[in-house]
Design an enzyme around this catalytic site. Structure first.
Site, PDB file in Angstrom:
ATOM      1  N   ILE A  81       0.828  -1.222   0.000  1.00 48.99           N
ATOM      2  CA  ILE A  81       0.000   0.000   0.000  1.00 48.99           C
ATOM      3  C   ILE A  81       0.859   1.267   0.000  1.00 48.99           C
ATOM      4  O   ILE A  81       0.345   2.358  -0.198  1.00 48.99           O
ATOM      5  CB  ILE A  81      -1.003   0.042   1.191  1.00 48.99           C
ATOM      6  CG1 ILE A  81      -0.286  -0.112   2.535  1.00 48.99           C
ATOM      7  CG2 ILE A  81      -2.077  -1.021   1.001  1.00 48.99           C
ATOM      8  CD1 ILE A  81      -1.172   0.192   3.738  1.00 48.99           C
ATOM      9  N   TYR A 168       1.732   4.215  16.791  1.00 47.05           N
ATOM     10  CA  TYR A 168       0.629   3.442  16.199  1.00 47.05           C
ATOM     11  C   TYR A 168      -0.697   4.170  16.418  1.00 47.05           C
ATOM     12  O   TYR A 168      -1.486   4.359  15.490  1.00 47.05           O
ATOM     13  CB  TYR A 168       0.579   2.049  16.827  1.00 47.05           C
ATOM     14  CG  TYR A 168      -0.659   1.257  16.469  1.00 47.05           C
ATOM     15  CD1 TYR A 168      -0.776   0.640  15.232  1.00 47.05           C
ATOM     16  CD2 TYR A 168      -1.724   1.125  17.372  1.00 47.05           C
ATOM     17  CE1 TYR A 168      -1.919  -0.083  14.899  1.00 47.05           C
ATOM     18  CE2 TYR A 168      -2.862   0.414  17.044  1.00 47.05           C
ATOM     19  CZ  TYR A 168      -2.950  -0.190  15.810  1.00 47.05           C
ATOM     20  OH  TYR A 168      -4.086  -0.897  15.473  1.00 47.05           O
ATOM     21  N   LYS A 172      -3.511   5.967  13.700  1.00 49.38           N
ATOM     22  CA  LYS A 172      -4.929   5.628  13.587  1.00 49.38           C
ATOM     23  C   LYS A 172      -5.799   6.888  13.728  1.00 49.38           C
ATOM     24  O   LYS A 172      -6.837   7.012  13.077  1.00 49.38           O
ATOM     25  CB  LYS A 172      -5.313   4.575  14.636  1.00 49.38           C
ATOM     26  CG  LYS A 172      -4.682   3.205  14.366  1.00 49.38           C
ATOM     27  CD  LYS A 172      -5.217   2.548  13.105  1.00 49.38           C
ATOM     28  CE  LYS A 172      -4.572   1.217  12.794  1.00 49.38           C
ATOM     29  NZ  LYS A 172      -5.094   0.553  11.591  1.00 49.38           N
ATOM     30  N   VAL A 198      -9.096  -7.740  19.256  1.00 56.79           N
ATOM     31  CA  VAL A 198      -9.725  -8.806  18.468  1.00 56.79           C
ATOM     32  C   VAL A 198      -8.962 -10.115  18.709  1.00 56.79           C
ATOM     33  O   VAL A 198      -7.736 -10.107  18.855  1.00 56.79           O
ATOM     34  CB  VAL A 198      -9.680  -8.450  16.971  1.00 56.79           C
ATOM     35  CG1 VAL A 198     -10.494  -9.459  16.160  1.00 56.79           C
ATOM     36  CG2 VAL A 198     -10.201  -7.028  16.745  1.00 56.79           C
TER      37      VAL A 198
HETATM   38  P1  NAD Z   1      -2.057  -8.550  10.864  1.00 59.01           P
HETATM   39  O1  NAD Z   1      -0.649  -8.082  11.071  1.00 59.01           O
HETATM   40  O2  NAD Z   1      -2.372  -9.984  11.064  1.00 59.01           O
HETATM   41  O3  NAD Z   1      -2.555  -8.134   9.417  1.00 59.01           O
HETATM   42  C1  NAD Z   1      -2.081  -7.004   8.733  1.00 59.01           C
HETATM   43  C2  NAD Z   1      -1.811  -7.424   7.300  1.00 59.01           C
HETATM   44  O4  NAD Z   1      -1.392  -6.273   6.547  1.00 59.01           O
HETATM   45  C3  NAD Z   1      -0.673  -8.437   7.195  1.00 59.01           C
HETATM   46  O5  NAD Z   1      -1.065  -9.516   6.378  1.00 59.01           O
HETATM   47  C4  NAD Z   1       0.481  -7.668   6.576  1.00 59.01           C
HETATM   48  O6  NAD Z   1       1.334  -8.493   5.803  1.00 59.01           O
HETATM   49  C5  NAD Z   1      -0.279  -6.627   5.758  1.00 59.01           C
HETATM   50  N1  NAD Z   1       0.502  -5.399   5.530  1.00 59.01           N
HETATM   51  C6  NAD Z   1       1.168  -4.672   6.455  1.00 59.01           C
HETATM   52  N2  NAD Z   1       1.759  -3.616   5.865  1.00 59.01           N
HETATM   53  C7  NAD Z   1       1.429  -3.680   4.550  1.00 59.01           C
HETATM   54  C8  NAD Z   1       1.746  -2.870   3.415  1.00 59.01           C
HETATM   55  N3  NAD Z   1       2.541  -1.798   3.533  1.00 59.01           N
HETATM   56  N4  NAD Z   1       1.239  -3.217   2.211  1.00 59.01           N
HETATM   57  C9  NAD Z   1       0.458  -4.325   2.077  1.00 59.01           C
HETATM   58  N5  NAD Z   1       0.143  -5.127   3.112  1.00 59.01           N
HETATM   59  C10 NAD Z   1       0.619  -4.814   4.327  1.00 59.01           C
HETATM   60  O7  NAD Z   1      -2.971  -7.629  11.810  1.00 59.01           O
HETATM   61  P2  NAD Z   1      -4.521  -7.741  12.186  1.00 59.01           P
HETATM   62  O8  NAD Z   1      -4.598  -8.017  13.630  1.00 59.01           O
HETATM   63  O9  NAD Z   1      -5.228  -8.614  11.226  1.00 59.01           O
HETATM   64  O10 NAD Z   1      -4.970  -6.231  11.967  1.00 59.01           O
HETATM   65  C11 NAD Z   1      -5.666  -5.791  10.814  1.00 59.01           C
HETATM   66  C12 NAD Z   1      -6.025  -4.315  11.004  1.00 59.01           C
HETATM   67  O11 NAD Z   1      -6.839  -4.154  12.168  1.00 59.01           O
HETATM   68  C13 NAD Z   1      -4.826  -3.392  11.203  1.00 59.01           C
HETATM   69  O12 NAD Z   1      -5.107  -2.161  10.567  1.00 59.01           O
HETATM   70  C14 NAD Z   1      -4.787  -3.185  12.708  1.00 59.01           C
HETATM   71  O13 NAD Z   1      -4.174  -1.954  13.062  1.00 59.01           O
HETATM   72  C15 NAD Z   1      -6.275  -3.175  13.029  1.00 59.01           C
HETATM   73  N6  NAD Z   1      -6.578  -3.517  14.430  1.00 59.01           N
HETATM   74  C16 NAD Z   1      -6.383  -4.798  14.882  1.00 59.01           C
HETATM   75  C17 NAD Z   1      -6.681  -5.086  16.209  1.00 59.01           C
HETATM   76  C18 NAD Z   1      -6.493  -6.483  16.767  1.00 59.01           C
HETATM   77  O14 NAD Z   1      -6.799  -6.695  17.947  1.00 59.01           O
HETATM   78  N7  NAD Z   1      -6.017  -7.452  15.999  1.00 59.01           N
HETATM   79  C19 NAD Z   1      -7.172  -4.095  17.067  1.00 59.01           C
HETATM   80  C20 NAD Z   1      -7.344  -2.817  16.567  1.00 59.01           C
HETATM   81  C21 NAD Z   1      -7.080  -2.540  15.239  1.00 59.01           C
END
Ligand code: NAD
Length: 348
Positions: A81, A168, A172, A198
């Site tokens: 991205i 971080y 957001k 999550v």
């Molecule tokens: P994750 O790390 O499992 O998934 C993130 C994905 O994005 C990964 O597959 C990674 O390879 C990909 N990625 C990262 N940078 C990238 C880039 N520059 N270009 C393309 N792909 C890229 O994390 P997750 O837990 O699935 O989180 C997903 C979203 O939800 C994120 O935005 C995170 O900030 C948000 N979030 C998650 C939680 C949680 O509890 N898991 C809580 C709040 C917010």
């Protein structure tokens, strides 16, 4: 179909209506569940991921679970991205973007703030612009409970954020500001979802930045001690990933115009301390009563107490949590591979 399949009822998605969805972060924890659910509902899905924290085996697992037609309706683009061409190419012909690619760890963002900024801010703006230029109908994106920062009032309500405690969290907050601008200036319909802790299958238990539930289950599986940062009275509003998937579909498809251009807490609206979580896991895994965790200092950037009001999501999106913490943990434990089932019952 497996027992944990996403039924059309769970999703609120009528399989007769076919859309093209772009899931960024498709190989990650939440992204892979979104892909899985959409394929099960007969949708066409484009996945974009650079595999920095995501895994190919997540996608393989999803395609296996989505039954035979899934492969044909899923188009994986390995890309970044931070690269505008990748963003533009991925948005072609897309109805809905579910933007989840990000560097998602608070401690990692403290260790390397510029990396977090590049993906989470620059990458986010690239995606907004690509979506607007391609006439995407709606842009749903992952925000975070981290935006509440140092605001002590609980439960957290959408209108009262705080000062961010980490790079971080700052990214957001900036995402929400940019989404609002793209909505007002360029007509891109945006909805932000502030997720609270999550958890669920396919969440990575490894590495220094792993989330608490998969890390603890993994440690217990290996007969290793569980570490709690702080005194264990830290509270969290744990939310199963199925609730998150459902909230994305609701946000993408809502026809209420007063629901658009807003951000929503996505949680269960229940509070659990880490000590309570440890006790629940101990019970579900049938571990001995006298098993205790190790306590270490609080980590920098961590919020001590976190709980959400989900009133706004209930009212405007029709969201309600469908899977509780206990049900979600049970499901995760049932899904452990046979060799991962706990065998030994005491820790040194
Ligand atoms: P994750 O790390 O499992 O998934 C993130 C994905 O994005 C990964 O597959 C990674 O390879 C990909 N990625 C990262 N940078 C990238 C880039 N520059 N270009 C393309 N792909 C890229 O994390 P997750 O837990 O699935 O989180 C997903 C979203 O939800 C994120 O935005 C995170 O900030 C948000 N979030 C998650 C939680 C949680 O509890 N898991 C809580 C709040 C917010």
């Amino acid at each position: 179909m497996n027992s944990n399949a996403y039924s059309p009822e769970l999703l609120g998605l009528d399989g007769a209506k076919k859309y093209r969805w772009l899931v960024t972060g498709a190989a990650g924890f939440i992204g892979s569940h979104l892909v899985e659910a959409l394929l099960q509902a007969d949708q066409e899905v484009v996945g974009l991921d650079n595999f920095s924290t995501g895994f190919r085996h997540n996608i393989d697992d999803v395609l296996r679970r989505a039954e035979s037609g899934g492969k044909k309706r899923f188009h994986l683009r390995e890309g970044d991205i931070r690269d505008r061409t990748d963003c533009a190419g991925s948005c072609e012909g897309v109805d809905f973007v579910l933007h989840h690619a990000a560097q998602g760890s608070v401690p990692q963002s403290i260790a390397d703030p510029l990396k977090a900024h590049d993906s989470n801010t620059t990458g986010f703006v690239n995606m907004l612009q690509a979506a607007a230029e391609n006439g995407v109908r709606r842009f749903v994106y992952a925000s975070s409970s981290a935006v509440y920062g140092d605001n002590p009032s609980l439960p957290a309500r959408e209108e009262r954020t705080g000062r961010p405690l980490s790079p971080y969290a700052a990214t957001k907050i900036v995402n929400e500001i940019y989404a609002d601008v793209w909505g007002r200036l360029y007509g891109l319909e945006c909805i932000g979802l502030r997720y609270f802790n999550v958890f669920g299958p396919r969440q990575d238990p490894n590495g220094p930045y792993a989330a608490v539930i998969p890390r603890w289950i993994d440690a217990l599986k290996r007969n290793e001690p569980v570490t709690i940062y702080g005194d264990g009275q830290t509270t969290r509003d744990f939310c199963h990933v199925k609730n998150v998937v459902r909230s994305n579909v609701l946000a993408a498809l809502t026809e209420r115009q007063d629901a658009v251009g807003k951000v929503y807490n996505i949680a269960c609206g229940t509070v659990t301390t880490l000590n309570e979580l440890f006790a629940i896991l101990k019970g579900e895994l049938a571990l001995p009563e006298n098993l205790t965790p190790l306590y270490e200092d609080f980590r920098k950037g961590d919020i001590k107490h976190s709980s959400a009001s989900i009133d706004q999501a209930r009212e405007l999106l029709g969201y309600a949590p469908l899977v509780s913490l206990r049900e979600g943990l049970k499901e995760m434990i049932q899904e452990l591979p046979a060799e991962g089932k706990l065998s030994v019952r005491t820790l040194p």
